[in-house]
Design an enzyme around this catalytic site. Structure first.
Site, short mmCIF file in Angstrom:
data_model
loop_
_atom_site.label_atom_id
_atom_site.label_comp_id
_atom_site.label_asym_id
_atom_site.label_seq_id
_atom_site.Cartn_x
_atom_site.Cartn_y
_atom_site.Cartn_z
CB SER A 18 49.50 15.78 -0.91
OG SER A 18 48.65 15.77 0.20
CD1 TRP A 32 43.78 19.28 -3.98
CD2 TRP A 32 43.73 19.22 -1.76
NE1 TRP A 32 42.46 19.09 -3.60
CE2 TRP A 32 42.42 19.05 -2.23
CE3 TRP A 32 43.96 19.23 -0.38
CZ2 TRP A 32 41.33 18.88 -1.37
CZ3 TRP A 32 42.87 19.06 0.47
CH2 TRP A 32 41.58 18.88 -0.04
CG HIS A 33 46.36 20.31 2.33
ND1 HIS A 33 46.90 19.18 1.75
CD2 HIS A 33 45.45 19.86 3.23
CE1 HIS A 33 46.34 18.11 2.29
NE2 HIS A 33 45.46 18.49 3.18
N GLY A 34 46.85 24.37 0.00
CA GLY A 34 46.83 25.82 0.02
C GLY A 34 47.96 26.44 -0.78
CG PHE A 65 42.66 23.55 2.97
CD1 PHE A 65 43.50 24.63 2.93
CD2 PHE A 65 42.56 22.82 4.15
CE1 PHE A 65 44.26 24.98 4.04
CE2 PHE A 65 43.32 23.15 5.25
CZ PHE A 65 44.17 24.24 5.20
#
Length: 483
Positions: free
Chosen positions: A322, A325-327, A483
């Site tokens: 997670s 996934w954001h960056g 993102f």
């Protein structure tokens, strides 16, 4: 095209008018109009990436049909992994290629090998993480035989690219959105009013809360060496409310806009800063992403079945993924790791299903215990947000170490103290309204139900005037577009 822009304020009424006055007689005309409007909306960002969106849509559409029609398991797996591989490949190239190359070069330099890596100088296609996850869930569900493949290309394309959710979610499921797309929508005045109210509240969150907090958060984080520990903590608080107002504000506008067209999207936020523990926070924050990782990663890994170490392993995996996934930055991975640590006590002692109801339900004031739980959970998230906002891990650690110093009890370095004070007042007012409306779908959904008509209009016009006043500084990007 931003939700908080003049161009969107022109675009939306035009599409709404055509949808209900011209295309309302036939379902196919409604969906064609939504698809063309969505492609136009996306092309306004960068028309070149529209071809990537269409290619991704075609890939998953045909892969879904091939998987469903496969006569043997080998062919079925081929089309499944082809779709998964290409989708994740695009995401890896555009979003993570430079991160992996730079990280590898740095690791080799520590071993004495100096290389000059070739990096890509391309911008990240807006919304790629969101529409890729739409396609992945669709293909996985067909492969697992949870749904049937959609044969109507227009309907499937609307599912992937419906403009309210296209660039920053919520991350929809075919089981939830496709049936609505395949069903003729009838104009509903109550839905129109409810949608406009949610759009209004979303704009308030974005323009009045998030954008004003951003001014001071950016100033403090970008010049953290000039501020005392107390000022740095204030900067972290500003970012905490900036990212909530920004992202949940976008989600409110998206849900409200979709409702104007007779479509209900998945709820993405449910007053997360009133959570009593981290497990509850993640049931209330970015709900569509959390549930996506639960259903398509955590449960396939074994979920909560098996021994305690399996649960711990699976929990760390989903939080690290997670974060990533954001960056493409180690700070996001540390942010995910911190939340995994935070949630460990509830995983180990099997208390993660506590606090499923709304805090202080039916009451105006929480109990002392609930208040302490909310304060502890909130402060833990504030510390984690520092890693999310910092440019690198070293900067985040330096920022936090200065907060936990003697200067924590002093506020220094702030230039625009009047603006800071006004921003704090609006944050308190905002959270008070959120608290009053925490049992509703969104904060102002039910605040006016028993009010006189004149009072309701005073409230609406006041919100509009405040939004217009604070929007004079120009439109600002939404954080989650990166993102």
């Amino acid at each position: 095209m931003l939700f908080n822009s003049l161009s969107f304020a022109v675009f939306l009424p035009i599409v709404f008018f055509l949808y209900w006055s011209v295309a309302h007689k036939e379902l196919k005309y409604q969906n064609i109009l939504l698809l063309l409007s969505s492609y136009f909306f996306y092309a306004c960002w960068d028309w070149r990436f529209l071809f990537l969106l269409i290619f991704s849509t075609l890939l998953d559409y045909f892969s879904g049909i091939k998987i469903a029609e496969s006569k043997n398991n080998t062919t079925k797996k081929f089309w499944f992994w082809l779709s998964i591989g290409i989708n994740l490949g695009f995401l890896a190239v555009f979003k993570y290629y430079n991160f992996f190359i730079d990280s590898t070069a740095l690791a080799l330099s520590k071993l004495g090998f100096v290389i000059n890596p070739w990096t890509l100088n391309v911008i990240l296609p807006v919304g790629i993480s969101f529409y890729t996850f739409h396609g992945l869930s669709y293909v996985i569900d067909i492969y697992k035989e949870r749904i049937k493949a959609e044969k109507n290309f227009i309907d499937y394309s609307v599912f992937v690219s419906f403009f309210p959710l296209l660039v920053a979610g919520p991350i929809e499921r075919a089981t939830h959105l496709l049936p609505q797309i395949q069903r003729k929508r009838i104009f509903d005045y109550a839905k129109l009013v409810n949608g406009l109210k949610q759009i209004l509240w979303g704009l308030f969150k974005k323009i009045v809360i998030a954008d004003q907090c951003a001014k001071y958060a950016n100033e403090i984080f970008n010049n953290s060496g000039d501020y005392s520990g107390g000022s740095l903590f204030l900067g972290a608080l500003f970012f905490t409310f900036q990212i909530y107002g920004d992202f949940s504000g976008y989600s409110d506008i998206a849900l409200g806009t979709a409702r104007l067209f007779g479509i209900e999207l998945l709820k993405n936020f449910s007053f997360p800063y009133f959570s009593r523990n981290i497990a509850e926070f993640w049931r209330r924050w970015h709900i569509s992403l959390s549930s996506w990782f639960r259903d398509y990663l955590y449960i396939p890994l074994g979920g909560s079945k098996g021994g305690i170490w399996s649960k711990v392993r699976n929990t760390f995996i989903i939080f690290l993924v997670s974060g990533f996934w954001h960056g493409a930055n180690w700070t996001f991975i540390v942010w995910g790791f911190l939340h995994a640590l935070y949630i460990m006590p509830s995983i180990i002692f099997n208390t993660n299903r506590k606090s499923l109801d709304t805090v202080a339900k039916g009451k105006l004031i929480p109990s002392f215990k609930e208040l302490l739980e909310m304060l502890l959970t909130f402060n833990l998230t504030v510390i984690a947000w520092i890693f999310f906002r910092a440019k690198d891990i070293e900067s985040a650690l330096s920022y936090i170490s200065k907060i936990f110093s003697k200067s924590f009890f002093t506020i220094s370095g702030l230039v625009d103290k009047g603006g800071v004070l006004i921003c704090i007042v609006f944050i308190f007012a905002f959270m008070f309204i959120e608290w009053l409306g925490r049992e509703k779908e969104f904060a102002i959904a039910g605040l006016d139900t028993s009010w006189k008509k004149s009072y309701r209009y005073v409230m609406y016009y006041s919100l509009v005037l405040i939004i217009l006043w604070f929007s004079a500084g120009g439109e600002q990007q939404f954080i989650y577009f990166q993102f």
